[in-house]
Design an enzyme around this catalytic site. Structure first.
Site, short mmCIF file in Angstrom:
data_model
loop_
_atom_site.label_atom_id
_atom_site.label_comp_id
_atom_site.label_asym_id
_atom_site.label_seq_id
_atom_site.Cartn_x
_atom_site.Cartn_y
_atom_site.Cartn_z
CE LYS A 22 36.64 38.21 39.80
NZ LYS A 22 37.40 38.96 40.81
CG ASN A 23 35.01 41.96 40.71
OD1 ASN A 23 35.39 40.91 41.23
ND2 ASN A 23 35.71 42.61 39.81
CB CYS A 116 45.39 39.56 40.27
SG CYS A 116 44.23 38.49 39.48
NE ARG A 121 44.74 44.62 43.76
CZ ARG A 121 44.00 43.59 43.34
NH1 ARG A 121 44.59 42.55 42.86
NH2 ARG A 121 42.69 43.62 43.43
N PRO A 122 47.68 47.95 47.93
CG PRO A 122 47.92 50.26 47.87
CD PRO A 122 47.99 49.04 47.01
CG ASP A 305 38.92 44.26 36.36
OD1 ASP A 305 37.99 44.19 37.17
OD2 ASP A 305 40.10 44.51 36.70
NE ARG A 397 41.66 34.67 41.93
CZ ARG A 397 42.12 35.93 41.87
NH1 ARG A 397 43.21 36.22 41.20
NH2 ARG A 397 41.47 36.90 42.48
C1 EPZ Z 1 38.48 45.82 42.61
O1 EPZ Z 1 39.74 45.59 43.21
C2 EPZ Z 1 38.21 44.61 41.74
N1 EPZ Z 1 38.16 43.40 42.56
C3 EPZ Z 1 39.32 44.47 40.70
O2 EPZ Z 1 38.97 43.38 39.85
C4 EPZ Z 1 39.36 45.75 39.85
O3 EPZ Z 1 40.45 45.66 38.96
C5 EPZ Z 1 39.54 46.98 40.76
O4 EPZ Z 1 38.50 46.99 41.77
C6 EPZ Z 1 39.47 48.28 39.97
O5 EPZ Z 1 38.25 48.36 39.31
C7 EPZ Z 1 37.02 43.12 43.24
O6 EPZ Z 1 36.05 43.85 43.19
C8 EPZ Z 1 37.01 41.83 44.02
P1 EPZ Z 1 40.80 49.34 44.01
P2 EPZ Z 1 40.26 46.57 44.39
O7 EPZ Z 1 40.86 49.39 45.48
O8 EPZ Z 1 39.14 46.95 45.26
C9 EPZ Z 1 44.72 51.78 44.85
C10 EPZ Z 1 39.29 41.36 38.70
O9 EPZ Z 1 40.02 41.09 37.73
N2 EPZ Z 1 44.42 51.57 46.28
O10 EPZ Z 1 39.73 50.09 43.30
O11 EPZ Z 1 41.45 45.95 45.02
C11 EPZ Z 1 45.22 50.48 44.21
O12 EPZ Z 1 46.60 50.35 44.38
C12 EPZ Z 1 39.83 42.22 39.83
O13 EPZ Z 1 38.10 40.99 38.81
C13 EPZ Z 1 45.20 52.23 47.23
O14 EPZ Z 1 46.13 52.98 46.89
O15 EPZ Z 1 40.74 47.82 43.53
C14 EPZ Z 1 44.88 50.65 42.77
O16 EPZ Z 1 45.91 51.40 42.17
C15 EPZ Z 1 41.30 42.56 39.65
N3 EPZ Z 1 44.93 52.02 48.54
C16 EPZ Z 1 43.62 51.52 42.78
O17 EPZ Z 1 43.51 52.06 44.12
C17 EPZ Z 1 43.89 51.21 48.95
O18 EPZ Z 1 43.67 51.08 50.18
C18 EPZ Z 1 42.35 50.77 42.47
O19 EPZ Z 1 42.23 49.74 43.43
C19 EPZ Z 1 43.12 50.56 47.98
C20 EPZ Z 1 43.40 50.75 46.63
#
Ligand code: EPZ
Length: 418
Positions: A22-23, A116, A121-122, A305, A397
């Protein structure tokens, strides 16, 4: 809202083919906007997140359709750079479109993304990265508006290795003037998959998986026919289910290299694991032995995840375990539901303290998010007696044909429309 009715206590035995990730599919579909030529993504899982992404591409004026198991995207007639609020809220990955849409239209407007309920999620790292490429960004009444004369390559250092921010910057940089270097980039396998897909379109991206991604801008990108990688999180979910219920399960079309942190933990739990090419075989013949601690980390650390599913396994393992969630603020919403089944868990800040019990008992539980919902299902499969898991739209989803795959392994599960 559909629900699952589950009769627990059965061993799981048999073979399951792992779905396409999916990702990976989501950023790859977003990337299809970068070319006027046809893009075919092969063997795409029929899940809500992908269906919503297909709808969003349609809103942009692209022709995006499922054809059998594949998704075909033709963006030659794309004519809109605004992503509607309703769809943006449905799908966190809508934010990936920012990079693609800006690259194509020099403008993009998107409502703050949803996803989710697992944390704040910033998107600050996404926006800072895009600004470094020359994008002017304004935020007003829940919308992010991006504009630029041109996109110019630059050096970008991410404060944290955000998956989405890395992918968004890659998508904006592939057709920028000059070279972009992303430092402290995410190393997830899905980043390397996106790199390979972009390069199959004629892009010049290298270094994905190493923490430093280098993108040399090119003038245009062509079409592609592409098979993304296997879904390591779906694969891990089935392995943990087998470890919890007992039995022998063989995953086909899996990539064990992308799951090494989980496989180490499952071996510590006492599972017998064999790997051969794209097959992972797991046998669990006795009550799992608890691992002492689990800390979620960016790849290649233990994946956030799989945190909920692993916590469910710890609930029925012998011994105690501390699970710490280092990536998201509120990724323990499933814990009260497990307690309803007799789990002995206490959450303090970002850690869950689990004391293993012999058996969980069937109960009615509610899914609050995708992976927490999956954890409730595998807990119910291992529990004594009957359970119900409500609001399984969260699970739809990310898991295609979830109940069919579990039924093929001998689970007692059925979907009921409510
Ligand atoms: C991706 O989400 C995945 N989703 C998530 O999978 C996964 O949990 C996550 O990466 C971590 O591996 C998809 O790929 C569609 P991040 P993403 O940006 O990109 C902080 C699932 O269950 N952050 O790596 O949103 C954030 O708060 C989903 O399949 C900032 O601070 O994750 C978090 O603490 C859930 N500022 C950390 O980084 C930003 O601009 C990791 O988030 C972006 C993120």
């Amino acid at each position: 809202m559909d629900k699952y009715i589950i009769n627990g206590g059965r061993r799981l035995e048999g073979q399951v083919r792992v779905q396409t990730a999916k990702n990976s599919v989501l950023p790859i579909l977003a990337a299809s906007v970068l070319t006027d030529e046809k893009v075919t993504v092969l063997n795409v899982p029929d899940i809500t997140d992908v269906r919503n992404m297909v709808k969003i591409l349609g809103c942009l004026g692209c022709r995006a359709v499922y054809r059998g198991d594949d998704v075909i995207v033709e963006s030659s007639c794309a004519n809109n750079c605004e992503i509607p609020r309703a769809l943006a809220h449905e799908l966190r990955s809508s934010v990936f479109l920012l990079g693609s849409v800006i690259s194509r239209f020099r403008r993009a407007k998107i409502a703050y993304p949803g996803g989710c309920d697992i944390g704040l999620r910033p998107v600050d790292l996404h926006l800072t990265g895009l600004k470094r490429l020359g994008v002017k960004i304004t935020e007003s009444n829940g919308y992010i508006v991006c504009e630029c004369e041109r996109l110019t390559g630059n050096e970008i250092m991410l404060d944290c290795p955000s998956v989405g921010a890395t992918e968004n910057i890659m998508l904006a940089a592939v057709r920028a003037e000059g070279t972009t270097v992303i430092e402290n980039a995410a190393r997830e396998p899905e980043i390397e998959d996106l790199q390979n897909f972009l390069n199959s379109m004629g892009a010049k991206v290298r270094g994905a998986g190493s923490g430093t991604v280098v993108i040399e801008g090119v003038k245009r990108l062509g079409g592609s026919v592409y098979q993304p990688i296997a879904d390591r999180i779906e694969a891990g979910t089935f392995l943990i289910a087998a470890a919890m219920c007992g039995g022998e399960v063989e995953l086909c079309g899996a990539n064990a290299e992308n799951l090494s942190s989980l496989l180490h933990k499952l071996r510590e739990n006492g599972c017998k694991i064999r790997i051969k090419n794209d097959k992972i075989y797991l046998r669990s013949e006795r009550r799992p032995v608890s691992v002492k601690s689990i800390e979620t980390q960016p790849y290649p650390g233990f994946p956030t995840d799989l945190q909920a599913q692993m916590t469910a396994l710890c609930c029925v393992s012998s011994g105690n375990c501390i699970i710490t969630e280092n990536l998201f603020e509120t990724r323990f919403k499933y814990v009260p539901e497990l307690r309803r089944m007799g789990a002995d868990i206490t959450v303090v800040d970002r850690s869950a303290f689990v004391r293993g019990v012999e058996k969980l008992k069937g109960a009615v539980t509610v899914a609050h998010d995708l992976r927490g919902g999956a954890a409730l299902v595998i807990a119910a499969l291992a529990a004594e007696g009957d359970s119900e898991v409500l609001d399984i739209s969260h699970i739809d989803r990310g898991y295609a044909r979830f109940e069919y795959k579990l039924l093929s392994l001998g689970a007692g599960i059925k979907r009921v429309g409510v």
